[in-house]
Enzyme design. Structure first.
Site, PDB file in Angstrom:
ATOM      1  N   ARG A 165      48.366  28.084  43.529  1.00 10.65           N
ATOM      2  CA  ARG A 165      48.796  29.265  45.606  1.00 10.65           C
ATOM      3  C   ARG A 165      49.266  27.264  46.166  1.00 10.65           C
ATOM      4  NH1 ARG A 165      48.477  32.524  42.747  1.00 10.65           N
ATOM      5  NH2 ARG A 165      47.179  34.483  42.914  1.00 10.65           N
ATOM      6  N   SER A 235      46.150  39.011  47.483  1.00  9.80           N
ATOM      7  CA  SER A 235      44.610  38.489  48.010  1.00  9.80           C
ATOM      8  C   SER A 235      44.378  37.971  49.379  1.00  9.80           C
ATOM      9  CB  SER A 235      44.579  37.469  46.364  1.00  9.80           C
ATOM     10  OG  SER A 235      44.693  37.896  45.365  1.00  9.80           O
ATOM     11  N   GLU A 331      45.619  33.553  52.310  1.00 10.01           N
ATOM     12  CA  GLU A 331      46.772  33.018  51.727  1.00 10.01           C
ATOM     13  C   GLU A 331      47.986  33.629  52.528  1.00 10.01           C
ATOM     14  OE1 GLU A 331      46.353  33.383  47.178  1.00 10.01           O
ATOM     15  OE2 GLU A 331      47.791  34.994  47.787  1.00 10.01           O
TER      16      GLU A 331
HETATM   17  N1  EPU Z   1      35.519  40.659  41.111  1.00 10.89           N
HETATM   18  C1  EPU Z   1      34.260  41.529  41.780  1.00 10.89           C
HETATM   19  N2  EPU Z   1      34.494  41.542  42.501  1.00 10.89           N
HETATM   20  C2  EPU Z   1      35.759  42.317  43.498  1.00 10.89           C
HETATM   21  C3  EPU Z   1      36.791  41.322  42.860  1.00 10.89           C
HETATM   22  C4  EPU Z   1      36.728  40.459  41.805  1.00 10.89           C
HETATM   23  O1  EPU Z   1      33.070  40.482  41.190  1.00 10.89           O
HETATM   24  O2  EPU Z   1      35.809  43.039  44.505  1.00 10.89           O
HETATM   25  C5  EPU Z   1      35.239  39.394  40.422  1.00 10.89           C
HETATM   26  C6  EPU Z   1      35.731  39.789  39.069  1.00 10.89           C
HETATM   27  O3  EPU Z   1      35.036  41.113  38.514  1.00 10.89           O
HETATM   28  C7  EPU Z   1      36.047  38.730  38.388  1.00 10.89           C
HETATM   29  C8  EPU Z   1      37.175  37.710  39.313  1.00 10.89           C
HETATM   30  O4  EPU Z   1      36.208  37.967  40.226  1.00 10.89           O
HETATM   31  O5  EPU Z   1      35.351  38.681  37.153  1.00 10.89           O
HETATM   32  C9  EPU Z   1      38.220  37.472  39.573  1.00 10.89           C
HETATM   33  O6  EPU Z   1      38.544  38.917  39.993  1.00 10.89           O
HETATM   34  P1  EPU Z   1      40.360  39.561  39.958  1.00 10.89           P
HETATM   35  O7  EPU Z   1      40.163  38.893  38.062  1.00 10.89           O
HETATM   36  O8  EPU Z   1      40.623  40.436  39.867  1.00 10.89           O
HETATM   37  O9  EPU Z   1      41.037  38.255  40.064  1.00 10.89           O
HETATM   38  P2  EPU Z   1      40.633  37.934  41.708  1.00 10.89           P
HETATM   39  O10 EPU Z   1      40.741  36.092  41.211  1.00 10.89           O
HETATM   40  O11 EPU Z   1      40.047  38.092  42.306  1.00 10.89           O
HETATM   41  C10 EPU Z   1      43.315  36.585  40.945  1.00 10.89           C
HETATM   42  C11 EPU Z   1      44.770  36.582  42.066  1.00 10.89           C
HETATM   43  C12 EPU Z   1      45.384  37.500  41.984  1.00 10.89           C
HETATM   44  C13 EPU Z   1      45.429  37.785  40.407  1.00 10.89           C
HETATM   45  C14 EPU Z   1      44.628  38.092  40.273  1.00 10.89           C
HETATM   46  C15 EPU Z   1      44.987  38.206  37.594  1.00 10.89           C
HETATM   47  C16 EPU Z   1      44.127  34.329  43.697  1.00 10.89           C
HETATM   48  C17 EPU Z   1      43.340  34.408  44.926  1.00 10.89           C
HETATM   49  N3  EPU Z   1      44.276  35.822  43.549  1.00 10.89           N
HETATM   50  O12 EPU Z   1      42.898  37.194  42.358  1.00 10.89           O
HETATM   51  O13 EPU Z   1      46.313  37.283  42.648  1.00 10.89           O
HETATM   52  O14 EPU Z   1      46.751  39.561  40.563  1.00 10.89           O
HETATM   53  O15 EPU Z   1      43.891  36.465  39.881  1.00 10.89           O
HETATM   54  O16 EPU Z   1      45.227  36.904  37.848  1.00 10.89           O
HETATM   55  O17 EPU Z   1      44.122  33.415  42.754  1.00 10.89           O
HETATM   56  C18 EPU Z   1      47.357  37.453  44.802  1.00 10.89           C
HETATM   57  O18 EPU Z   1      47.542  35.988  45.064  1.00 10.89           O
HETATM   58  O19 EPU Z   1      47.910  37.700  45.777  1.00 10.89           O
HETATM   59  C19 EPU Z   1      47.116  38.090  43.736  1.00 10.89           C
HETATM   60  C20 EPU Z   1      47.132  39.399  43.999  1.00 10.89           C
END
Ligand code: EPU
Length: 336
Positions: A165, A235, A331
């Protein structure tokens, strides 16, 4: 002077958070000449300049003084290159539509980045990434104009200094350039990247780029709110990258915490998990809330302002900080 400048332009529909905003002046240049004209006009008149992409990673104040410029350069084309293909995409091209058009042509490289809202010109700024792929993995060059004198330049991928990012456009070149065109390198040779979650299970034995893009769209639709129905900027916080010691301390308390060791020895944590653990998923206060399916996404129910959103986000970050000792960083960019 050929570029049209609109006074008191309503930007309410131009940001995915759905915050009300009026631009004192607004221009949507259709080619590099018009863009250069808009930059010169703002410089000559001393108008503060705000650049707008697709408005999907942006927090808008109620009023933006000066000139708001939203590049409407909307052409894209392919250039055969040895075994691969170069894709040229101008700044105003809708990112998701481009991804789907490339996937339909059987080209590999951007399919995991389907359904990310926004315009191509904004994609390098935060090095958009999802499902194991970042823009920097496929980007060859960025064409841009310098804001001070309108001169053109082309940056190679290495000069963009991409990180998680992060890019040179948030650092040394912040507010100094306007991106006009991306050059991507794609390939017809299969190279599916399906390690994230259950992507592999969703696409079958011999996946096509289109099948992967459609699976990514399905995963996103399950978790992320559609901005057309509920205001949001994806995010709202970065996933924090902490020292190995901090990660070890937190893992001692919560052994199931998602964590991702980085090449430099630090550890990336999941901000959504941290927020969720604070019991904030689905929490609503006033016009804003924490999304009930993905705690990393803050949502706007309508009628709110940028100030209220920032105060709400601070309260979320404070709870994470007092529970885990980890500071979350916002972000979306704050305009104006
Ligand atoms: N999780 C929870 N509770 C929640 C959300 C997430 O426990 O409410 C846990 C999930 O179970 C998982 C971990 O946190 O173990 C990561 O969650 P997820 O895979 O949904 O991805 P993220 O880290 O929350 C990032 C990006 C997203 C992207 C996804 C998939 C960032 C800031 N965000 O989200 O990007 O789509 O990975 O690769 O890096 C964005 O930037 O707007 C965005 C949507």
């Amino acid at each position: 002077m050929s570029i049209a400048v609109h006074a008191e332009h309503d930007l309410g529909g131009a940001n995915t958070l759905g915050l009300p905003c009026v631009a004192e002046r607004f221009a949507a240049p259709r080619h590099v000449g018009e863009l250069r004209e808009a930059l010169a006009l703002a410089g000559d008149r001393g108008w503060p300049l705000t650049l707008l992409g697709g408005g999907s990673n942006l927090i808008l104040p109620a009023r933006l003084p000066g000139l708001v410029v939203q590049p409407a350069l909307e052409r894209w084309w392919l250039e055969p290159m040895g075994e691969g293909v170069r894709v040229h995409a101008e700044a105003g091209v809708d990112w998701h539509r481009l991804v789907m058009a490339l996937a339909e042509r059987g080209l590999w490289g951007t399919e995991n980045l389907a359904l990310i809202p926004g315009h191509c010109g904004a994609a390098p700024i935060q090095n958009i990434g999802a499902y194991g792929v970042e823009l920097g993995d496929v980007l060859e060059a960025v064409h841009l104009l310098h804001r001070d004198d309108g001169r053109e330049a082309v940056l190679g991928a290495a000069e963009c200094a991409f990180g998680y990012r992060d890019s040179v456009f948030k650092r040394a070149l912040a507010d100094r350039v306007v991106i006009t065109r991306l050059v991507l390198r794609l390939s017809p040779t299969p190279r599916p990247r399906l390690a994230y979650g259950d992507l592999a299970g969703r696409v079958g034995e011999a996946p096509t780029p289109l099948a992967v893009a459609e699976a990514v769209c399905a995963v996103r639709r399950e978790k992320l709110p559609d901005p057309a129905e509920l205001g949001n900027a994806g995010s709202f916080f970065h996933n924090p990258v902490v020292t190995a010691d901090t990660a070890a301390r937190l893992l001692h308390e919560a052994p199931t915490m998602p964590h991702f060791p980085q090449p430099d020895g630090r550890v990336k944590l999941a901000a959504g998990w941290l927020i969720d653990q604070c019991g904030l998923k689905g929490w609503r206060e006033g016009h804003f809330g924490v999304h009930d399916r993905q705690a990393l996404v803050l949502v706007h129910f309508g009628g709110g302002s940028a100030e209220e959103l920032l105060a709400f986000a601070d309260r979320v970050a404070e709870q994470v900080s007092s529970r885990f000792g980890v500071m979350l960083q916002r972000e979306p960019r704050l305009a104006g």
